[in-house]
Design an enzyme around this catalytic site. Structure first.
Site, PDB file in Angstrom:
ATOM      1  N   GLU A   1     -12.943  39.664  72.185  1.00 32.95           N
ATOM      2  CA  GLU A   1     -12.350  38.495  72.855  1.00 32.95           C
ATOM      3  C   GLU A   1     -13.193  38.156  74.080  1.00 32.95           C
ATOM      4  O   GLU A   1     -13.420  38.994  74.939  1.00 32.95           O
ATOM      5  CB  GLU A   1     -10.895  38.776  73.244  1.00 32.95           C
ATOM      6  CG  GLU A   1     -10.231  37.674  74.065  1.00 32.95           C
ATOM      7  CD  GLU A   1     -10.319  36.274  73.432  1.00 32.95           C
ATOM      8  OE1 GLU A   1      -9.823  36.100  72.311  1.00 32.95           O
ATOM      9  OE2 GLU A   1     -10.927  35.381  74.065  1.00 32.95           O
TER      10      GLU A   1
ATOM     11  N   GLY B   1      -4.884  36.110  73.462  1.00 38.23           N
ATOM     12  CA  GLY B   1      -3.831  35.201  73.004  1.00 38.23           C
ATOM     13  C   GLY B   1      -4.339  33.802  72.756  1.00 38.23           C
ATOM     14  O   GLY B   1      -3.661  32.990  72.133  1.00 38.23           O
ATOM     15  N   GLY B   2      -5.526  33.480  73.289  1.00 37.05           N
ATOM     16  CA  GLY B   2      -6.163  32.198  72.982  1.00 37.05           C
ATOM     17  C   GLY B   2      -5.420  30.970  73.501  1.00 37.05           C
ATOM     18  O   GLY B   2      -4.694  31.025  74.499  1.00 37.05           O
ATOM     19  N   THR B   3      -5.591  29.887  72.781  1.00 34.51           N
ATOM     20  CA  THR B   3      -5.104  28.573  73.222  1.00 34.51           C
ATOM     21  C   THR B   3      -3.588  28.535  73.369  1.00 34.51           C
ATOM     22  O   THR B   3      -3.064  28.110  74.399  1.00 34.51           O
ATOM     23  CB  THR B   3      -5.524  27.495  72.199  1.00 34.51           C
ATOM     24  OG1 THR B   3      -6.920  27.626  71.940  1.00 34.51           O
ATOM     25  CG2 THR B   3      -5.240  26.100  72.717  1.00 34.51           C
ATOM     26  N   CYS B   4      -2.880  28.922  72.325  1.00 27.74           N
ATOM     27  CA  CYS B   4      -1.416  28.769  72.323  1.00 27.74           C
ATOM     28  C   CYS B   4      -0.801  29.463  73.539  1.00 27.74           C
ATOM     29  O   CYS B   4       0.017  28.897  74.252  1.00 27.74           O
ATOM     30  CB  CYS B   4      -0.829  29.340  71.027  1.00 27.74           C
ATOM     31  SG  CYS B   4       0.950  29.155  70.932  1.00 27.74           S
TER      32      CYS B   4
ATOM     33  N   HIS C   1      30.571  21.576  61.984  1.00 21.83           N
ATOM     34  CA  HIS C   1      30.842  20.440  62.861  1.00 21.83           C
ATOM     35  C   HIS C   1      31.082  20.964  64.277  1.00 21.83           C
ATOM     36  O   HIS C   1      31.786  21.957  64.447  1.00 21.83           O
ATOM     37  CB  HIS C   1      32.092  19.700  62.397  1.00 21.83           C
ATOM     38  CG  HIS C   1      32.497  18.617  63.359  1.00 21.83           C
ATOM     39  ND1 HIS C   1      31.822  17.416  63.431  1.00 21.83           N
ATOM     40  CD2 HIS C   1      33.473  18.580  64.313  1.00 21.83           C
ATOM     41  CE1 HIS C   1      32.381  16.674  64.365  1.00 21.83           C
ATOM     42  NE2 HIS C   1      33.376  17.345  64.927  1.00 21.83           N
TER      43      HIS C   1
HETATM   44  C1  LIG Z   1      -2.000  21.423  74.839  1.00 21.75           C
HETATM   45  C2  LIG Z   1      -1.782  22.046  73.484  1.00 21.75           C
HETATM   46  C3  LIG Z   1      -0.501  22.199  73.020  1.00 21.75           C
HETATM   47  C4  LIG Z   1      -0.273  22.769  71.771  1.00 21.75           C
HETATM   48  N1  LIG Z   1       1.004  22.893  71.339  1.00 21.75           N
HETATM   49  C5  LIG Z   1       1.233  23.426  70.117  1.00 21.75           C
HETATM   50  C6  LIG Z   1       2.562  23.569  69.655  1.00 21.75           C
HETATM   51  O1  LIG Z   1       3.515  23.214  70.321  1.00 21.75           O
HETATM   52  N2  LIG Z   1       2.747  24.126  68.428  1.00 21.75           N
HETATM   53  C7  LIG Z   1       1.697  24.529  67.652  1.00 21.75           C
HETATM   54  O2  LIG Z   1       1.922  25.029  66.546  1.00 21.75           O
HETATM   55  N3  LIG Z   1       0.422  24.408  68.077  1.00 21.75           N
HETATM   56  C8  LIG Z   1       0.169  23.865  69.289  1.00 21.75           C
HETATM   57  N4  LIG Z   1      -1.117  23.757  69.728  1.00 21.75           N
HETATM   58  C9  LIG Z   1      -2.219  24.241  68.858  1.00 21.75           C
HETATM   59  C10 LIG Z   1      -2.335  25.775  68.969  1.00 21.75           C
HETATM   60  O3  LIG Z   1      -2.523  26.149  70.310  1.00 21.75           O
HETATM   61  C11 LIG Z   1      -3.460  26.339  68.096  1.00 21.75           C
HETATM   62  O4  LIG Z   1      -3.350  25.774  66.818  1.00 21.75           O
HETATM   63  C12 LIG Z   1      -3.303  27.836  68.032  1.00 21.75           C
HETATM   64  O5  LIG Z   1      -3.593  28.404  69.293  1.00 21.75           O
HETATM   65  C13 LIG Z   1      -4.125  28.510  66.957  1.00 21.75           C
HETATM   66  O6  LIG Z   1      -5.394  28.762  67.383  1.00 21.75           O
HETATM   67  P1  LIG Z   1      -6.347  29.839  66.747  1.00 21.75           P
HETATM   68  O7  LIG Z   1      -5.589  31.017  66.253  1.00 21.75           O
HETATM   69  O8  LIG Z   1      -7.199  29.144  65.785  1.00 21.75           O
HETATM   70  O9  LIG Z   1      -7.275  30.265  67.969  1.00 21.75           O
HETATM   71  P2  LIG Z   1      -7.134  30.113  69.527  1.00 21.75           P
HETATM   72  O10 LIG Z   1      -5.727  30.270  69.963  1.00 21.75           O
HETATM   73  O11 LIG Z   1      -7.850  28.895  69.971  1.00 21.75           O
HETATM   74  O12 LIG Z   1      -7.895  31.401  70.031  1.00 21.75           O
HETATM   75  C14 LIG Z   1      -9.261  31.640  69.770  1.00 21.75           C
HETATM   76  C15 LIG Z   1      -9.712  32.797  70.629  1.00 21.75           C
HETATM   77  O13 LIG Z   1     -11.045  33.140  70.260  1.00 21.75           O
HETATM   78  C16 LIG Z   1     -11.796  33.429  71.424  1.00 21.75           C
HETATM   79  N5  LIG Z   1     -13.206  33.209  71.086  1.00 21.75           N
HETATM   80  C17 LIG Z   1     -13.799  32.049  70.742  1.00 21.75           C
HETATM   81  N6  LIG Z   1     -15.093  32.255  70.435  1.00 21.75           N
HETATM   82  C18 LIG Z   1     -15.326  33.579  70.606  1.00 21.75           C
HETATM   83  C19 LIG Z   1     -16.465  34.400  70.462  1.00 21.75           C
HETATM   84  N7  LIG Z   1     -17.631  33.921  70.030  1.00 21.75           N
HETATM   85  N8  LIG Z   1     -16.351  35.722  70.746  1.00 21.75           N
HETATM   86  C20 LIG Z   1     -15.159  36.232  71.159  1.00 21.75           C
HETATM   87  N9  LIG Z   1     -14.039  35.500  71.318  1.00 21.75           N
HETATM   88  C21 LIG Z   1     -14.127  34.191  71.025  1.00 21.75           C
HETATM   89  C22 LIG Z   1     -11.245  32.463  72.453  1.00 21.75           C
HETATM   90  O14 LIG Z   1     -11.493  32.921  73.762  1.00 21.75           O
HETATM   91  C23 LIG Z   1      -9.752  32.465  72.115  1.00 21.75           C
HETATM   92  O15 LIG Z   1      -9.073  33.453  72.838  1.00 21.75           O
HETATM   93  C24 LIG Z   1      -1.380  23.202  70.982  1.00 21.75           C
HETATM   94  C25 LIG Z   1      -2.678  23.066  71.451  1.00 21.75           C
HETATM   95  C26 LIG Z   1      -2.886  22.486  72.689  1.00 21.75           C
HETATM   96  C27 LIG Z   1      -4.305  22.345  73.182  1.00 21.75           C
END
Ligand SMILES: Cc1cc2nc3c(=O)[nH]c(=O)nc-3n(C[C@H](O)[C@H](O)[C@H](O)COP(=O)(O)OP(=O)(O)OC[C@H]3O[C@@H](n4cnc5c(N)ncnc54)[C@H](O)[C@@H]3O)c2cc1C
Length: 459
Positions: free
Chosen positions: A34, A39-42, A441
């Site tokens: 990582e 935990g990434g984006t979510c 209801h």
């Molecule tokens: C503002 C916003 C609101 C959202 N709201 C919702 C919602 O309400 N409901 C919903 O279902 N989805 C929502 N989403 C979408 C959701 O966040 C993503 O679909 C979800 O996080 C899945 O992402 P993922 O598992 O593909 O990877 P991500 O969660 O993006 O994580 C990828 C991880 O990989 C790491 N990484 C990347 N490249 C490398 C590398 N080369 N080496 C090591 N680590 C690396 C990153 O640092 C990151 O931690 C939202 C998105 C945004 C931007």
């Protein structure tokens, strides 16, 4: 010299951690890589923080409406943005720490904090060390797309990441992008007290929805005095003193919006450009998404791609479902596939939109004979009792099989109620299973059988 593992997981989004845990439980020696926040984006800049902020915005909105319910607040409403942010940081931070602790505590697993990059189809380099495995799982997610907007390099702007640090009230927030992410931020900041303008290139907000859904959402947002500027075909930005000016039409300088802050919410791009995919023989499409088959195998044997980077979904639940598919195929002898799943998602404005399956427009375009029913939320007792009657529910059914093809519930608890229809779709049950069911209801779900009793041919 390389360090040998059974499996390498790159990225700890919504698929990687669960997969790493399953693989290590199965006795494999696993490396987890990582480069950013666990935990990434979510967890850090997406679903969890935004829905926490949406909850604060809802509290402010309800407090403003308190008198309608016979409740006196006794003075002007104050939104303390520092406390709003602190609450968001607490909820999101707990989740982030939980994932990190989980990964650090896995047996058989080593966690590497750094950027992972392929050197071949079997090796990944991180922090100068070369890791090797026969199975490699990519869960690198995506980031905000930077549009080729004239003048963008001259102005400060937020994306979904930068706006997470805001602990003050922007006087006038301009949001470029009228889709899911943009709309959630628009309503939330309006409710915190900012002026908000949404600038959208297309003729409608959230263009992939049916027009009636999109129009109803527009009406809800306009009803809260959010300015919406559609058909902004050529969007530019520049600074005038301490103001940001967003031009809507490159040929007509009069069409412009002036604000204090700018948020870009125009789409996402996959984090695949700096992964060394070419060295591993992993193919991508022209936008950089990793090409995968129905069981998420990439073009390189022994490498899988999960989550937003494979373009099979853009949600937390699709990424988590990707984990389940890969784990089922590898460990449970269960040939689950991406094509088994039904599209579903929410838009978390208030009231929320819950969606499942096809839109009515998609059904029409498919040429199937279908039935449709709609019902305004003003005719849902629970919504009336709560004083939250905006929106409507609608469902489309295939005439011949009686199976539900799609549904949209824009209304209070629509993000929950939609699952009732979704599960009937998974069960491939005829709609009569629900239309004959007795529900509690007074609930919003209670009206779904009634809705299904009013089906008419889809014109
Ligand atoms: C503002 C916003 C609101 C959202 N709201 C919702 C919602 O309400 N409901 C919903 O279902 N989805 C929502 N989403 C979408 C959701 O966040 C993503 O679909 C979800 O996080 C899945 O992402 P993922 O598992 O593909 O990877 P991500 O969660 O993006 O994580 C990828 C991880 O990989 C790491 N990484 C990347 N490249 C490398 C590398 N080369 N080496 C090591 N680590 C690396 C990153 O640092 C990151 O931690 C939202 C998105 C945004 C931007």
């Amino acid at each position: 010299m390389s360090i040998r593992f059974d499996a390498i997981v790159i990225g700890t989004g919504q698929a990687g951690p669960s997969l790493a845990a399953r693989l290590s439980q199965a006795g494999m020696k696993v490396a987890v890589i990582e480069r950013g926040k666990f935990g990434g984006t979510c967890v850090n800049t997406g679903c969890i923080p935004t829905k926490t902020l949406v909850a604060s915005a809802y509290a402010a909105h309800l407090a403003r409406r308190a008198a309608e319910y016979g409740v006196e607040i006794g003075g002007p409403l104050q939104v303390d943005m520092k406390r709003v942010k602190a609450r968001k940081d607490e909820v999101s931070g707990r989740s982030n720490a939980g994932v990190e602790k989980w990964m650090d505590g896995l047996t058989n697993a080593t966690v590497y904090r750094g950027h992972g990059r392929f050197e071949s189809a079997r090796t990944v380099r991180v922090n100068g060390e070369l890791l090797e495995a026969d199975k490699i799982f990519i869960n690198v997610g995506g980031r905000a797309l930077m549009p080729p907007m004239p003048g963008l390099d001259q102005v400060p702007y937020f994306t979904n990441s930068g706006i997470m640090d805001v602990d003050f009230l922007p006087e006038h927030l301009i949001i470029v992008g009228g889709s899911y992410i943009g709309l959630e931020f628009a309503q939330m900041y309006r409710r915190f007290g900012s002026k908000v303008t949404i600038v959208e290139k297309g003729a409608h907000l959230i263009a992939r929805e049916d027009e009636d859904v999109s129009k109803a959402i527009e009406e809800i947002l306009r009803g809260e005095n959010i300015q919406i500027r559609l058909n902004a075909e050529c969007i530019s930005a520049r600074k005038e003193g301490d103001r940001i000016v967003v031009g809507l039409d490159c040929a007509d300088p009069i069409r412009r919006v002036e604000g204090s802050h700018l948020l870009l919410a125009v789409g996402r791009v996959p984090n695949t450009g700096d992964l060394g995919l070419d060295k591993a023989g992993v193919e991508t499409d022209s936008a950089g998404y990793i090409k995968v088959d129905d069981q998420l195998r990439t073009s390189a044997a022994g490498i899988w791609a999960l989550g937003d980077c494979n373009r099979k979904g853009a949600f937390t639940h699709t990424s988590y479902n990707d984990y389940e598919i890969v784990a089922a195929n590898l460990l449970d002898n269960d040939p689950r596939r991406v094509s088994d799943r039904i599209a579903t998602y929410g838009l978390f404005i208030d009231p929320p939109l819950g969606r499942a399956g096809m839109t009515a427009a998609e059904v029409k375009a498919s040429g199937r004979k279908a039935l449709i029913a709609t019902r305004p939320m003003t005719r849902v007792a629970r919504a009336v009792e709560k004083g939250e009657t905006q929106g409507f529910m609608k469902v489309v059914v295939e005439a011949e099989t009686k199976q539900i093809l799609g549904a949209a519930i824009l209304g209070v608890t629509g993000d929950e109620v939609i699952h009732l229809l979704l599960d009937a779709m998974y069960a491939k049950a005829p709609y009569t299973t629900i239309s004959r069911a007795m529900h509690i209801h007074p609930t919003v779900s209670e009206l779904i059988p009634t809705l299904l009793q009013s089906l008419e041919p889809l014109a």
